[in-house]
Design an enzyme around this catalytic site. Sequence first.
Site, mmCIF file in Angstrom:
data_model
loop_
_atom_site.group_PDB
_atom_site.id
_atom_site.type_symbol
_atom_site.label_atom_id
_atom_site.label_comp_id
_atom_site.label_asym_id
_atom_site.label_seq_id
_atom_site.Cartn_x
_atom_site.Cartn_y
_atom_site.Cartn_z
ATOM 1 N N LYS A 83 0.855 -1.188 0.000
ATOM 2 C CA LYS A 83 0.000 0.000 0.000
ATOM 3 C C LYS A 83 0.893 1.241 0.000
ATOM 4 O O LYS A 83 1.828 1.341 0.805
ATOM 5 C CB LYS A 83 -0.865 -0.033 1.265
ATOM 6 C CG LYS A 83 -2.168 0.702 1.153
ATOM 7 C CD LYS A 83 -2.974 0.419 2.407
ATOM 8 C CE LYS A 83 -4.316 1.055 2.388
ATOM 9 N NZ LYS A 83 -4.934 1.006 3.721
HETATM 10 C C1 E4P Z 1 -8.320 1.460 4.199
HETATM 11 O O1 E4P Z 1 -7.580 1.113 3.295
HETATM 12 C C2 E4P Z 1 -8.233 2.798 4.803
HETATM 13 O O2 E4P Z 1 -6.977 3.000 5.376
HETATM 14 C C3 E4P Z 1 -9.339 2.964 5.812
HETATM 15 O O3 E4P Z 1 -10.559 2.523 5.225
HETATM 16 C C4 E4P Z 1 -9.458 4.379 6.323
HETATM 17 O O4 E4P Z 1 -10.615 4.483 7.108
HETATM 18 P P1 E4P Z 1 -10.890 5.738 8.074
HETATM 19 O O5 E4P Z 1 -11.085 6.944 7.226
HETATM 20 O O6 E4P Z 1 -12.145 5.367 8.825
HETATM 21 O O7 E4P Z 1 -9.678 5.845 8.958
#
Ligand code: E4P
Length: 214
Positions: A83
């Site tokens: 990622k």
């Molecule tokens: C997933 O890949 C993201 O990091 C996550 O969904 C972020 O979610 P949040 O905005 O609730 O922290």
Amino acid sequence: MKFFLDTANVEEIKRIVKLGLVDGVTTNPSLIAKEGRDFKQVVQEICTIVSGPVSAEVIGTKAEDMLREAEDIATWAPNVVIKLPMTEDGLYATHALSQRGIKTNVTLIFSVAQGLMAAKAGATFISPFVGRLDDIGTDGMELIRELRTVITNYNFPTEIIVASVRNIGHVEQAAIAGGHIATIPGSLLPSLWKHPLTDIGIEKFLSDWNKMQA
Ligand code: E4P
């Protein structure tokens, strides 16, 4: 639509995997920090529980650091996905990794242009954040609809992970909009199968049944 679990909690993943609902997992540095465990250990454990893609995020902000981290993370498990943040350095690293056949997930996407850039750089997945867009008073789901159009228009192999999902409406609307994947916090999942009328219906069926037995 595929479901990824948006968590680094191994117990939560083990529990939900048993329902046959988990196609992959996404983590981020905040979710890993919440567990208070070693990053590599957690990711490797998740990769043994789930056979689908498991995203592990780099910390570096310079392309060379991202690539160094990515090369190491890529050896942790066959199903690990790197990622990377949506920056110029992140795009450079995404492109370099895609040339080497390493899967990537470009995260923190908040506009169509960003999604298009990541897809062109060769991202396997892009993660637009609907909840955080809603938080600033915009319609996060509109971005999913637009990105889906762009992906389809140009036959990009990139899949959209609808991220920052906060409620059942996000999951339903993401499916209607054609998001390939929704990444869902474990705590939200029960609201997807629960309905008060289902509970009332079960209660009524059982009470009618029990009256007949009396
Ligand atoms: C997933 O890949 C993201 O990091 C996550 O969904 C972020 O979610 P949040 O905005 O609730 O922290």
